[in-house]
Design a protein around this motif. Structure first.
Motif, PDB file in Angstrom:
ATOM      1  N   GLY A   1       0.814  -1.206   0.000  1.00 51.83           N
ATOM      2  CA  GLY A   1       0.000   0.000   0.000  1.00 51.83           C
ATOM      3  C   GLY A   1       0.848   1.255   0.000  1.00 51.83           C
ATOM      4  O   GLY A   1       2.056   1.214  -0.225  1.00 51.83           O
ATOM      5  N   PHE A   2       0.205   2.387   0.260  1.00 55.68           N
ATOM      6  CA  PHE A   2       0.910   3.660   0.334  1.00 55.68           C
ATOM      7  C   PHE A   2       0.349   4.456   1.507  1.00 55.68           C
ATOM      8  O   PHE A   2      -0.798   4.291   1.899  1.00 55.68           O
ATOM      9  CB  PHE A   2       0.759   4.457  -0.972  1.00 55.68           C
ATOM     10  CG  PHE A   2      -0.673   4.641  -1.420  1.00 55.68           C
ATOM     11  CD1 PHE A   2      -1.485   5.623  -0.849  1.00 55.68           C
ATOM     12  CD2 PHE A   2      -1.218   3.840  -2.414  1.00 55.68           C
ATOM     13  CE1 PHE A   2      -2.799   5.798  -1.253  1.00 55.68           C
ATOM     14  CE2 PHE A   2      -2.539   4.006  -2.828  1.00 55.68           C
ATOM     15  CZ  PHE A   2      -3.329   4.987  -2.243  1.00 55.68           C
ATOM     16  N   ASP A   3       1.189   5.281   2.081  1.00 53.80           N
ATOM     17  CA  ASP A   3       0.728   6.151   3.163  1.00 53.80           C
ATOM     18  C   ASP A   3      -0.082   7.297   2.587  1.00 53.80           C
ATOM     19  O   ASP A   3       0.137   7.721   1.446  1.00 53.80           O
ATOM     20  CB  ASP A   3       1.924   6.708   3.941  1.00 53.80           C
ATOM     21  CG  ASP A   3       2.684   5.621   4.690  1.00 53.80           C
ATOM     22  OD1 ASP A   3       2.041   4.630   5.094  1.00 53.80           O
ATOM     23  OD2 ASP A   3       3.905   5.765   4.846  1.00 53.80           O
ATOM     24  N   TYR A   4      -1.001   7.820   3.385  1.00 52.39           N
ATOM     25  CA  TYR A   4      -1.789   8.955   2.908  1.00 52.39           C
ATOM     26  C   TYR A   4      -2.120   9.876   4.074  1.00 52.39           C
ATOM     27  O   TYR A   4      -2.071   9.474   5.244  1.00 52.39           O
ATOM     28  CB  TYR A   4      -3.065   8.496   2.198  1.00 52.39           C
ATOM     29  CG  TYR A   4      -3.958   7.567   2.984  1.00 52.39           C
ATOM     30  CD1 TYR A   4      -4.944   8.059   3.827  1.00 52.39           C
ATOM     31  CD2 TYR A   4      -3.825   6.180   2.872  1.00 52.39           C
ATOM     32  CE1 TYR A   4      -5.776   7.209   4.543  1.00 52.39           C
ATOM     33  CE2 TYR A   4      -4.643   5.315   3.570  1.00 52.39           C
ATOM     34  CZ  TYR A   4      -5.624   5.836   4.412  1.00 52.39           C
ATOM     35  OH  TYR A   4      -6.448   4.991   5.116  1.00 52.39           O
ATOM     36  N   VAL A   5      -2.431  11.104   3.732  1.00 54.55           N
ATOM     37  CA  VAL A   5      -2.720  12.134   4.721  1.00 54.55           C
ATOM     38  C   VAL A   5      -4.229  12.225   4.928  1.00 54.55           C
ATOM     39  O   VAL A   5      -4.995  12.249   3.964  1.00 54.55           O
ATOM     40  CB  VAL A   5      -2.178  13.501   4.255  1.00 54.55           C
ATOM     41  CG1 VAL A   5      -2.619  14.619   5.198  1.00 54.55           C
ATOM     42  CG2 VAL A   5      -0.651  13.450   4.147  1.00 54.55           C
ATOM     43  N   THR A   6      -4.646  12.250   6.180  1.00 52.62           N
ATOM     44  CA  THR A   6      -6.061  12.403   6.522  1.00 52.62           C
ATOM     45  C   THR A   6      -6.268  13.781   7.141  1.00 52.62           C
ATOM     46  O   THR A   6      -5.698  14.078   8.193  1.00 52.62           O
ATOM     47  CB  THR A   6      -6.514  11.330   7.528  1.00 52.62           C
ATOM     48  OG1 THR A   6      -6.261  10.025   6.986  1.00 52.62           O
ATOM     49  CG2 THR A   6      -8.001  11.469   7.830  1.00 52.62           C
ATOM     50  N   PRO A   7      -7.048  14.656   6.505  1.00 54.32           N
ATOM     51  CA  PRO A   7      -7.250  16.003   7.052  1.00 54.32           C
ATOM     52  C   PRO A   7      -8.040  15.967   8.349  1.00 54.32           C
ATOM     53  O   PRO A   7      -8.831  15.034   8.581  1.00 54.32           O
ATOM     54  CB  PRO A   7      -8.012  16.727   5.942  1.00 54.32           C
ATOM     55  CG  PRO A   7      -8.655  15.652   5.139  1.00 54.32           C
ATOM     56  CD  PRO A   7      -7.748  14.471   5.215  1.00 54.32           C
ATOM     57  N   PRO A   8      -7.855  16.949   9.222  1.00 55.23           N
ATOM     58  CA  PRO A   8      -8.535  16.972  10.519  1.00 55.23           C
ATOM     59  C   PRO A   8     -10.057  16.887  10.425  1.00 55.23           C
ATOM     60  O   PRO A   8     -10.687  16.262  11.284  1.00 55.23           O
ATOM     61  CB  PRO A   8      -8.098  18.312  11.123  1.00 55.23           C
ATOM     62  CG  PRO A   8      -6.796  18.612  10.477  1.00 55.23           C
ATOM     63  CD  PRO A   8      -6.916  18.086   9.074  1.00 55.23           C
ATOM     64  N   SER A   9     -10.641  17.504   9.401  1.00 55.95           N
ATOM     65  CA  SER A   9     -12.094  17.488   9.280  1.00 55.95           C
ATOM     66  C   SER A   9     -12.635  16.075   9.091  1.00 55.95           C
ATOM     67  O   SER A   9     -13.767  15.768   9.481  1.00 55.95           O
ATOM     68  CB  SER A   9     -12.550  18.366   8.108  1.00 55.95           C
ATOM     69  OG  SER A   9     -12.043  17.871   6.872  1.00 55.95           O
TER      70      SER A   9
ATOM     71  N   MET B   1      -2.049  10.985  -1.206  1.00 52.94           N
ATOM     72  CA  MET B   1      -0.944  10.065  -0.976  1.00 52.94           C
ATOM     73  C   MET B   1       0.251  10.809  -0.395  1.00 52.94           C
ATOM     74  O   MET B   1       0.622  11.895  -0.848  1.00 52.94           O
ATOM     75  CB  MET B   1      -0.534   9.419  -2.299  1.00 52.94           C
ATOM     76  CG  MET B   1       0.675   8.491  -2.211  1.00 52.94           C
ATOM     77  SD  MET B   1       1.296   8.000  -3.844  1.00 52.94           S
ATOM     78  CE  MET B   1       1.976   9.546  -4.439  1.00 52.94           C
ATOM     79  N   GLY B   2       0.892  10.236   0.614  1.00 53.94           N
ATOM     80  CA  GLY B   2       2.108  10.823   1.162  1.00 53.94           C
ATOM     81  C   GLY B   2       3.250  10.688   0.178  1.00 53.94           C
ATOM     82  O   GLY B   2       3.355   9.693  -0.536  1.00 53.94           O
ATOM     83  N   THR B   3       4.110  11.684   0.126  1.00 55.92           N
ATOM     84  CA  THR B   3       5.241  11.638  -0.792  1.00 55.92           C
ATOM     85  C   THR B   3       6.471  12.226  -0.124  1.00 55.92           C
ATOM     86  O   THR B   3       6.400  12.739   1.005  1.00 55.92           O
ATOM     87  CB  THR B   3       4.918  12.393  -2.110  1.00 55.92           C
ATOM     88  OG1 THR B   3       5.957  12.167  -3.072  1.00 55.92           O
ATOM     89  CG2 THR B   3       4.761  13.882  -1.860  1.00 55.92           C
ATOM     90  N   LYS B   4       7.610  12.144  -0.795  1.00 59.12           N
ATOM     91  CA  LYS B   4       8.869  12.642  -0.254  1.00 59.12           C
ATOM     92  C   LYS B   4       9.604  13.421  -1.338  1.00 59.12           C
ATOM     93  O   LYS B   4       9.638  12.998  -2.499  1.00 59.12           O
ATOM     94  CB  LYS B   4       9.749  11.479   0.221  1.00 59.12           C
ATOM     95  CG  LYS B   4      11.122  11.906   0.753  1.00 59.12           C
ATOM     96  CD  LYS B   4      12.020  10.716   1.027  1.00 59.12           C
ATOM     97  CE  LYS B   4      11.536   9.882   2.185  1.00 59.12           C
ATOM     98  NZ  LYS B   4      12.536   8.840   2.573  1.00 59.12           N
TER      99      LYS B   4
END
Length: 226
Positions: free
Chosen positions: A95-103, A146-149
């Motif tokens: 899988g891949f990491d992802y960002v979840t917004p506070p809302s 998706m999280g990236t670098k």
């Protein structure tokens, strides 16, 4: 939120660097570190902006969303450069990491839907790979969350300008968080960088003394009509 790493290529004494470089053009004594530092402060206080372009910051930004990194790229002043993790090498099996917004994170029902969306994308990408579709093509299905670098280089003048826009209360929340992380990382890197962050990184309402946005957050008053 992600992490910001200041790389060792970043010079630890940017104010002194500014003063020394300016001193060369002024025919001044550049052998005295204290004089260089004071001259650098004079350049900063007088807003001799071209001198701000000498100190470069080399950074690794990791774990922020592809969406916010795309916005990060829009600040092109001072010829910044960057490299981003290639989507060709994303491992769909894990899988891949992802960002979840506070809302969404603060709403359990919404969080379930959001996680389901990401799970569906990951499953679909693995199915495409199983059908022989190369990752460079299936990667078009990757989400902006998706999280990236990336590794990137920006000069001081560019970062100060970015702070005017991205520390504004009306900037996207993840970008505000990212820029706060950049400031904190620089504070920890050296005393001179800490001084610059504390005195020159600020939203534009603080810089101008009034708000220039048509839709103000109310932190500062609007400029009176001329």
């Amino acid at each position: 939120m992600g992490t910001v790493t200041i790389q060792r290529f970043t010079y630890k004494n940017p104010i002194s660097m500014i003063g020394e470089e300016a001193g060369v053009c002024w025919g001044a004594d550049i052998s005295d570190p204290e004089k260089n530092y004071k001259r650098g402060l004079d350049c900063l206080e007088s807003e001799h902006g071209r001198t701000f372009e000498f100190p470069d910051v080399y950074m690794i930004l990791d774990g922020y969303s592809a969406r916010v990194i795309r916005e990060w790229y829009t600040h092109i002043g001072g010829a910044p450069t960057r490299l981003q993790a290639s989507t060709r090498y994303i491992d769909y099996e894990s899988g891949f990491d992802y960002v979840t917004p506070p809302s969404i994170a603060g709403n359990s029902a919404a969080a379930k839907v959001y996680d389901w969306i990401m799970s569906c994308i990951q499953t679909g990408l693995k199915m495409l790979e199983g059908l022989g579709i190369p990752r460079e093509d299936s990667a078009l299905g990757l989400p902006l969350g998706m999280g990236t670098k990336i590794v990137c280089k920006h000069n001081l003048r560019n970062l100060i300008d970015m702070s005017h826009q991205r520390e504004c209360n009306r900037a996207y929340h993840e970008y505000r968080g990212l820029f706060a992380d950049v400031g904190n990382a620089l504070r920890e890197y050296s005393d001179e960088w800490a001084y610059l962050v504390d005195h020159y990184f600020m939203p534009k309402c603080e810089y101008f003394g009034f708000c220039r946005e048509k839709k103000s957050c109310g932190r500062k008053g609007r400029r009176a009509a001329e």
